[in-house]
Design an enzyme around this catalytic site. Structure first.
Site, PDB file in Angstrom:
ATOM      1  N   LYS A 195     -30.359  75.239 -23.048  1.00 42.05           N
ATOM      2  CA  LYS A 195     -28.914  75.034 -22.990  1.00 42.05           C
ATOM      3  C   LYS A 195     -28.360  75.843 -21.827  1.00 42.05           C
ATOM      4  O   LYS A 195     -28.486  77.067 -21.794  1.00 42.05           O
ATOM      5  CB  LYS A 195     -28.274  75.476 -24.304  1.00 42.05           C
ATOM      6  N   LYS A 252     -29.609  70.426 -22.456  1.00 38.98           N
ATOM      7  CA  LYS A 252     -28.170  70.230 -22.553  1.00 38.98           C
ATOM      8  C   LYS A 252     -27.460  71.024 -21.471  1.00 38.98           C
ATOM      9  O   LYS A 252     -27.771  72.207 -21.349  1.00 38.98           O
ATOM     10  CB  LYS A 252     -27.731  70.701 -23.937  1.00 38.98           C
TER      11      LYS A 252
END
Ligand code: PBG
Length: 331
Positions: A195, A252
């Site tokens: 992330k 992400k």
């Protein structure tokens, strides 16, 4: 000049039939996850201004929304709570616990519920963990202990999967251990393992009221989220989370990190999710609203890129349209 003088690539593009035969990739709505925002502060389903066609739900309106989504072929959901009360510690998880109970009571195993696990919607400073006394550092151990307690509560409420998005070190191992000790060894963990600290979370933070920086002295998430300038860190975080017990790992945002998706898919054999995040989604929506691009085709094009890159699972705010849009793809 005839064919023998050049390499003819156009025969394979000549019509819809041969283009269909020649595809190297297919999308399938069964590989999609639909995020849902559950907001304790509202009394009816409410539009999110910065996220076109996406709503915040009450528990009751979420039940109606899920029913509609099931009809559209979507059965996997990622739940984001927006609690009414924000604090610095001793967080109150009752709202999301009730939501999961109600959803599972109504839909049972016809739905798969992944609970996003993070403290950012609960803290009055918007950070994903607990701060030190000077409010200039996110404390790792204290945050992981809290996240493990939180995970156990949502699993007891009926969640099928825990999705930690906080990016603290060691949280996958700690949560796995807590779940196993409590006979929840069958509950999966989908780790937001790669992330990145990103601009593209803007609309989400509006929806969750979780922009970091108030009531504290750190104004971004760079001390815990990965850097766009350090691909190796994201790869190592993912390998580490797998070692600690993650069942599904994630990259992400998605499109700006397609290289990371590709490298991970070549390296690991675990299911790999790509999260096409709020800002990425909204970029397409804004272009479409201005008639600059066609909405459905643009989303399909991005989803196809994510699959070509190596993702098996796609998390998208437009997941509920996937079946309908995929059926009418013109190859
Ligand atoms: C919470 C969290 C974020 C997103 C998912 N979980 C935001 C953040 O880290 O600030 C972003 C999702 C999106 O933008 O669609 N940690």
């Amino acid at each position: 000049m005839n064919d023998s003088y050049y390499n003819n690539r156009r025969r394979i593009r000549a019509n819809q039939h041969i283009r269909e035969l020649a595809t190297t990739i297919q999308l399938n709505h069964k590989e999609f996850i639909q995020p849902l925002f559950l907001d304790e502060t509202i009394s009816t389903q409410t539009v999110i201004d910065t996220l076109n066609e996406v709503n915040s739900d009450t528990i009751q309106s979420a039940l109606v929304q899920i029913e509609k989504d099931l009809e559209k072929g979507i059965s996997k959901f990622l739940l984001f709570p927006v609690p009414a009360k924000k604090s610095v510690s001793n967080f109150d998880y009752h709202f999301i616990i009730n939501a999961i109970r109600e959803i599972k009571k109504k839909f049972g195993n016809s739905v798969w519920i992944a609970a996003d696990l993070c403290l950012c919607a609960y803290t009055n400073h918007g950070h994903c963990g607990i701060l030190n006394a000077n409010r200039d550092k996110v404390l790792n151990t204290e945050s992981v202990i809290e996240l493990s307690k939180y995970a156990l509560q949502v699993v007891k409420a009926g969640a099928d999967c825990i999705a930690p998005s906080d990016m603290m070190d060691g949280r996958i191992g700690a949560i796995r251990e807590t779940l196993n000790e409590n006979q929840f060894d069958d509950i999966s963990i989908m780790s937001y393992s790669a992330k990145f600290s990103s601009q593209f979370y803007g609309p989400f933070r509006d929806a969750c009221k979780s922009t970091p920086g108030n009531n504290c002295n750190i104004h971004d998430r760079r001390t815990y989220q990965a850097s766009a300038f350090n691909k190796n860190d994201a790869i190592l975080s993912t390998l580490r989370d797998i070692e600690e017990g993650a069942d599904i790992v994630m990259v992400k945002p998605a499109l700006p990190y397609l290289d990371v998706i590709h490298e991970l898919s070549n390296t690991i054999k675990h299911p790999l999710a790509a999260y096409h995040v709020s800002g990425e989604y909204q970029s397409i929506e804004l272009l479409a609203q201005n008639n600059i691009i066609e909405r459905d085709k643009a989303h399909i094009e991005v989803w196809t890129a994510l699959k070509r890159g190596g993702a098996n699972i796609i998390i998208s705010y437009a997941a509920r349209h996937a079946k309908e849009w995929i059926e009418k793809i013109e190859y």
